[in-house]
Design an enzyme around this catalytic site. Structure first.
Site, short mmCIF file in Angstrom:
data_model
loop_
_atom_site.label_atom_id
_atom_site.label_comp_id
_atom_site.label_asym_id
_atom_site.label_seq_id
_atom_site.Cartn_x
_atom_site.Cartn_y
_atom_site.Cartn_z
N GLU A 160 0.57 -1.25 -0.01
CA GLU A 160 0.25 -0.10 -0.17
C GLU A 160 0.89 0.91 0.01
O GLU A 160 0.43 2.07 0.96
CB GLU A 160 -1.18 -0.02 1.31
CG GLU A 160 -1.97 -1.36 1.18
CD GLU A 160 -2.99 -1.43 2.16
OE1 GLU A 160 -2.64 -0.52 3.61
OE2 GLU A 160 -3.88 -2.49 2.98
N GLU A 163 -6.67 -10.77 -1.47
CA GLU A 163 -7.67 -10.43 0.12
C GLU A 163 -8.65 -10.22 0.08
O GLU A 163 -9.37 -9.25 0.14
CB GLU A 163 -6.46 -9.15 0.66
CG GLU A 163 -5.69 -9.21 0.99
CD GLU A 163 -4.93 -8.18 1.52
OE1 GLU A 163 -5.72 -7.49 1.89
OE2 GLU A 163 -3.47 -7.65 1.48
O1 G3I Z 1 -3.58 -7.50 18.41
C1 G3I Z 1 -4.71 -6.47 19.44
C2 G3I Z 1 -4.62 -6.69 20.59
O2 G3I Z 1 -3.50 -7.31 21.20
C3 G3I Z 1 -5.84 -6.39 21.29
O3 G3I Z 1 -6.53 -6.57 22.37
C4 G3I Z 1 -6.69 -5.59 20.44
C5 G3I Z 1 -7.68 -5.46 20.93
O4 G3I Z 1 -8.67 -4.02 19.91
O5 G3I Z 1 -6.54 -5.39 19.01
C6 G3I Z 1 -5.67 -6.05 18.77
O6 G3I Z 1 -4.91 -5.64 16.89
C7 G3I Z 1 -5.75 -5.54 16.45
C8 G3I Z 1 -5.50 -6.36 15.23
O7 G3I Z 1 -5.87 -6.42 13.87
C9 G3I Z 1 -5.25 -8.16 15.51
O8 G3I Z 1 -6.09 -8.68 15.53
C10 G3I Z 1 -6.31 -4.32 15.47
O9 G3I Z 1 -6.90 -3.38 16.91
C11 G3I Z 1 -6.85 -4.33 13.75
O10 G3I Z 1 -6.77 -2.87 13.92
C12 G3I Z 1 -6.33 -5.07 13.26
O11 G3I Z 1 -6.63 -5.34 12.52
C13 G3I Z 1 -6.31 -5.56 10.75
C14 G3I Z 1 -5.50 -5.06 9.53
O12 G3I Z 1 -4.84 -5.15 9.10
C15 G3I Z 1 -5.24 -3.93 10.72
O13 G3I Z 1 -4.80 -3.07 9.70
C16 G3I Z 1 -7.22 -7.14 10.40
O14 G3I Z 1 -7.27 -7.63 11.05
C17 G3I Z 1 -6.75 -7.61 8.90
O15 G3I Z 1 -7.98 -7.98 8.53
C18 G3I Z 1 -6.40 -5.83 8.47
O16 G3I Z 1 -5.60 -7.17 6.71
C19 G3I Z 1 -5.01 -5.29 6.55
C20 G3I Z 1 -4.50 -6.03 5.08
O17 G3I Z 1 -3.38 -6.61 6.37
C21 G3I Z 1 -3.33 -4.72 3.95
N1 G3I Z 1 -4.84 -4.78 3.23
C22 G3I Z 1 -5.84 -4.09 4.48
C23 G3I Z 1 -6.36 -5.41 5.08
C24 G3I Z 1 -8.03 -4.76 5.46
O18 G3I Z 1 -7.39 -3.97 6.41
#
Ligand code: G3I
Length: 373
Positions: free
Chosen positions: A158, A263
Site C-alpha cells: 500500500e 485479499e
Molecule cells: O493485537 C491487538 C490485541 O492485543 C488487542 O487486544 C486487540 C483489541 O482491539 O487489538 C488487536 O489488534 C488488532 C489486530 O487486527 C489483530 O487482531 C487491531 O486492533 C486491528 O486493527 C487489526 O486489524 C487488522 C488490520 O489489517 C490492521 O491494519 C485486520 O485484522 C486485518 O484483516 C487487516 O488486514 C489488512 C491487510 O493487512 C492489508 N490490506 C488491508 C487489510 C484490511 O485492512
C-alpha cells in the site's frame, strides 16, 4: 435371480460409497489445482489451533496460506532489536506440515509498523541512513529466518495512492520512492528463491495502474527482482466493475509479472464510501448501514452476492495464465475484518463459510465453475 439381486445391491452400495466419497472430497483446492492456488488468511485462533473447525476447513479447501496479522512489523519487532517469532513460527510450520504455498505478509507497510521504527530517542525523524539500516535489518532478519519455507513475500504494501502519487508515509518522507526497490533488493538478498510481490488495494484505479506498471518496468530495467502484483480485492456488490478489474490484471501481466488476488472478500452490505480500504477511515455507526444483523441475508441480496463471486471467479479463470493465486481474506464471516470496517459492529457476510462454519452454497457453485473451465 437371488444372485442377481445380491449383485445389484452390492453394486448399489459401491456406487453409493463412491458418490459419498466424491461428495466428501469435492474441495475448492482440488477443483482449482489446475488453475491457481486457492488461499486463505490465518488469524491467531487458527495459528494456535484453538479454532479446530476453522483449521479443518483450511486443510480441506485451501492450498495456500497467509498470516492476517502476526507477520506485520509491529508484532515481529515491537522493540528495536527484540524480535517476537512465536506466532509466525507456528504459522510457517503449519504451512510446511500441510504442504501449503505459504505467503509472508508484509515486510514494509506504513500501517501496523512500530512507532520506534521512524524516530530517534527524542521523537524526531531518523536520518535516511538510519531508516535504511532499520529496514534492512528487519527485512533480512525475517526473510532469512523463513528462507525456503515462505514461498512469496508481500515486500511492500500500500505505497501508492489511487491518483498514482506515492503515499506520504514515513518511509516516503524520509527515503523517497527509492524505499520500494531497496526493500525488494534486501528481501532478494536474504532469500534468492523467494517470490517477491508488491501488494495494494484499489489497484484497478487508472492512476495506480499507471504508476505500478511504471514501477515494474523500472525494476526490470534495473535488474531488481519482482515476481508479482498482489491485488487485494476488498470489494462490494457494485464496485469495482469486472471490466475495470480485468483491465488491471491484463496491464500488470503485460508489464511482465504474475498477478495474485490477495485479499478477496465481497461485502454484502451497503458501502458508505467506495474509495478506501484504509483502516483509519472508520465512520460512525449508522443503523441503516447494518441492515441484516439477524444472521440471514435476504434471498435477493444473497443471489446478487453469489453472482459477484461467480463473475469474479469467471474472470480469474479466464486469465488463469496470468493469475498465480486467489486468496480469501479469512475463512468464516465471523473472522472477517469487514464486520468492523468501515463501520464498527456491523454484521457482514463476505466470505465462503458462515458464522457456524457451514459451507455456503457458493462453494459448490465455484467448484462446478472450475470443472466447467
Ligand atoms: O493485537 C491487538 C490485541 O492485543 C488487542 O487486544 C486487540 C483489541 O482491539 O487489538 C488487536 O489488534 C488488532 C489486530 O487486527 C489483530 O487482531 C487491531 O486492533 C486491528 O486493527 C487489526 O486489524 C487488522 C488490520 O489489517 C490492521 O491494519 C485486520 O485484522 C486485518 O484483516 C487487516 O488486514 C489488512 C491487510 O493487512 C492489508 N490490506 C488491508 C487489510 C484490511 O485492512
Amino acid at each position: 435371480m437371488k444372485k442377481r439381486i445380491i449383485l445389484m445391491t452390492l453394486l448399489g452400495l459401491v456406487s453409493y460409497k463412491v458418490g459419498a466419497q466424491t461428495k466428501k472430497s469435492a474441495s475448492l483446492k482440488q477443483a482449482y489445482a489446475k488453475d491457481f492456488y486457492i488461499g486463505t488468511a490465518l488469524n491467531l485462533q487458527h495459528i494456535h489451533d484453538k479454532d479446530k473447525k476453522g483449521i479443518n476447513i483450511i486443510k480441506k479447501d485451501f492450498s495456500s496460506i497467509v498470516a492476517e496479522n502476526c507477520m506485520k512489523s509491529m508484532f515481529l519487532q515491537p522493540v528495536e532489536g527484540q524480535f517476537f517469532f512465536d506466532d509466525a513460527d507456528k504459522f510457517v510450520a503449519f504451512g510446511q506440515q500441510n504442504n501449503m504455498f505459504t505467503i509472508g505478509h508484509t515486510l514494509v507497510w506504513h500501517s501496523q509498523a512500530p512507532d520506534w521504527f521512524f524516530v530517534d530517542k527524542d521523537g524526531k525523524n531518523v536520518s535516511a541512513d538510519v531508516l535504511k539500516q532499520r529496514m534492512k535489518n528487519h527485512i533480512q532478519t525475517v526473510v532469512s529466518r523463513y528462507k525456503g519455507k515462505i514461498k512469496g513475500w508481500d515486500v511492500v504494501n500500500e505505497a501508492i495512492m489511487e491518483d498514482g502519487s506515492y503515499r506520504k508515509s514515513k518511509f516516503y518522507e524520509i527515503l523517497g520512492e527509492e524505499f520500494i526497490p531497496l526493500a525488494f533488493q534486501w528481501a532478494h538478498e536474504a532469500d534468492p528463491d523467494a517470490e517477491l510481490y508488491y501488494n495494494d488495494y484499489n489497484e484497478w484505479h487508472s492512476g495506480k495502474v499507471q504508476q505500478i506498471t511504471k514501477m515494474i518496468k523500472d525494476f526490470k530495467s534495473r535488474g531488481i527482482r519482482i515476481d508479482g502484483i498482489g491485488m487485494q480485492a476488498h470489494v462490494g456488490l457494485d464496485y469495482p466493475s469486472i471490466e475495470e478489474y480485468e483491465k488491471a490484471i491484463v496491464a500488470y501481466a503485460n508489464a511482465g509479472v504474475k498477478v495474485s488476488v490477495t485479499e478477496l472478500e465481497i461485502s454484502a452490505l451497503p458501502s458508505p464510501h467506495r474509495i478506501s480500504s484504509n483502516v483509519a477511515d472508520t465512520q460512525a455507526y449508522e443503523k441503516q448501514l447494518n441492515p441484516y444483523n439477524n444472521g440471514i441475508l435476504p434471498a435477493d441480496v444473497e443471489a446478487a452476492w453469489e453472482k459477484r463471486y461467480l463473475d469474479f471467479f469467471s474472470l480469474f479463470l479466464k486469465h488463469k495464465d496470468k493469475v498465480e493465486r486467489v486468496t480469501l481474506w479469512g475463512v468464516t464471516d465471523g473472522d472477517s475484518w469487514k464486520n468492523d470496517f468501515p463501520i464498527v459492529g456491523r454484521t457482514d457476510y463476505p466470505l465462503l463459510f458462515d458464522r457456524k462454519y457451514k459451507e455456503k452454497p457458493i462453494v459448490k457453485k465455484l467448484i462446478h465453475l472450475a470443472k466447467e473451465n
